[in-house]
Motif scaffolding. Structure first.
Motif, short mmCIF file in Angstrom:
data_model
loop_
_atom_site.label_atom_id
_atom_site.label_comp_id
_atom_site.label_asym_id
_atom_site.label_seq_id
_atom_site.Cartn_x
_atom_site.Cartn_y
_atom_site.Cartn_z
N ARG A 165 0.71 -1.00 0.30
CA ARG A 165 -0.28 -0.28 -0.12
C ARG A 165 0.79 1.09 0.05
N ALA A 166 2.06 1.20 0.20
CA ALA A 166 3.18 2.60 0.93
C ALA A 166 3.85 2.91 -0.34
N HIS A 204 4.38 4.57 -7.55
CA HIS A 204 4.30 3.89 -8.96
C HIS A 204 3.56 5.42 -9.57
N ALA A 205 2.57 5.99 -9.00
CA ALA A 205 1.04 7.00 -9.71
C ALA A 205 2.23 8.22 -10.19
N LEU A 206 2.68 8.19 -8.94
CA LEU A 206 4.37 9.23 -8.63
C LEU A 206 5.48 9.51 -9.93
N VAL A 224 7.17 10.90 -15.34
CA VAL A 224 8.12 10.12 -15.94
C VAL A 224 7.20 11.40 -17.78
N THR A 225 6.11 11.34 -17.20
CA THR A 225 5.11 12.02 -18.24
C THR A 225 4.91 12.85 -18.33
N SER A 265 -0.59 3.88 -19.05
CA SER A 265 -0.39 2.46 -19.21
C SER A 265 0.24 1.83 -17.98
N ILE A 266 1.59 2.47 -17.92
CA ILE A 266 2.76 2.73 -17.03
C ILE A 266 2.24 2.14 -15.32
#
Length: 326
Positions: free
Chosen positions: A12-13, A18-20, A25-26, A180-181
């Motif tokens: 959960r941490a 991953h979202a950040l 990257v985007t 997607s990532i």
């Protein structure tokens, strides 16, 4: 019980991380694309191929080598082209959804059969299916035959004044890649995503633990097909032309090259490999146009010998040294 709860807490941490990371990257891709406008087309094509290679990474983590990702890459592109030509669709979002769903449906149908096979049998069957599609397309004059047909530039519902510009298409592609990532990283953190490396090491042990290896391969194969279809749809927009060569075995081989070049540790690696390959190829075309295949072959040998984990291992080593230095 305590170790299990600790593991879930760690998972959960990591989810916000991953979202950040996907967001960072985007934003980096968008900034580089705007700053280096002359390379926008090359990067868009690389990112589109990276999506197909990302699906191949899921299969490689399960110990399976596929030479058939070109089938779904081509299916996504042709779904977009046919929808625009015969149905009059022009909006980007439904066209990309159509490309993704069409490829996923085909992958699911073939996955029922292919999930039974392993090793060289799986690889040869995937190669056979993509070459069947290539043969059907090249002999079908309705779909343009060997010449293919052109694809118009799409529109976007927020920009109803006309076709999308190259810069806007680049930004949309970067956002699609970022999402997607994030989604694939979330999938890799699930029990089904974690089963891949375990199946690669010992599939019999996985079966004894109560998991179905065949079902896991089916869902990984379907997801890989959907990602390739999405990449094919984006490629059709950026290039503006589709032909049966998208399903030829060399296209699938290129995706395999990208996956090995980038690495299979996470969802970021294939895009690093795709961008590196397109840059190497562009520079080789420019400076050694008659020997660009040799340059790519030498690059592949160097990566395999000195970086067996792919280009992503450079970033891991850099992060490890930075942590030690801190």
């Amino acid at each position: 019980m305590k170790s299990s709860s600790t593991m879930h807490a760690r998972q959960r941490a990591r989810r916000p991380q991953h979202a950040l990371i996907a967001l960072v990257v985007t934003l980096i891709l968008i900034a580089l694309g705007i700053g280096l406008s002359t390379w926008q087309f090359v990067v868009v094509v690389a990112l589109s191929k990276g999506l197909a290679a990302l699906g191949l990474v899921l299969l490689l983590r399960c110990g399976l080598v596929s030479f058939g990702q070109g089938l779904y890459y081509c299916a996504g592109a042709y779904a977009v082209g046919m929808a625009m030509s015969h149905l009059g669709m022009r909006d980007l979002v439904p066209l990309l959804l159509l490309a993704t769903v069409s490829a996923a449906v085909i992958a699911a149908l073939l996955g029922v059969l292919l999930s039974r096979y392993r090793d060289i049998f799986f690889a040869i069957l995937t190669l056979a299916f993509t070459m069947i599609l290539y043969g059907l397309l090249i002999r079908n004059p309705v779909l343009g035959g060997s010449d293919g047909f052109n694809v118009q530039s799409p529109t976007f519902f927020l920009l109803a004044d006309g076709a999308l510009s190259r810069r806007t298409m680049f930004i949309i592609t970067a956002v699609v890649v970022g999402v997607s990532i994030w989604a694939v990283q979330r999938f890799l953190a699930t029990p089904m995503g974690r089963l891949g490396p375990a199946m690669k090491d010992n599939e019999i042990r996985v079966e004894y633990l109560g998991a179905s290896a065949r079902r896991n391969i089916f869902w990984n194969y379907t997801l890989a097909g959907a990602l390739a279809g999405l990449g094919g749809g984006l490629t059709s927009f950026s290039i503006g032309h589709i032909d049966p060569d998208l399903a030829f075995w060399t296209t699938s081989g290129e995706f395999l090259f990208i996956a090995i070049l980038g690495g299979t540790r996470n969802a970021y690696a294939p895009f690093l490999g795709a961008i590196a390959l397109e840059l190497i190829r562009s520079l080789a075309f420019q400076y050694v146009p008659n020997s660009w295949q040799i340059v790519i072959g030498v690059s592949m040998l160097v990566i395999i010998i000195f970086l067996p984990g792919g280009l992503i291992s450079i970033a891991r080593l850099w992060l490890r040294s930075a942590v030690r230095g801190a």
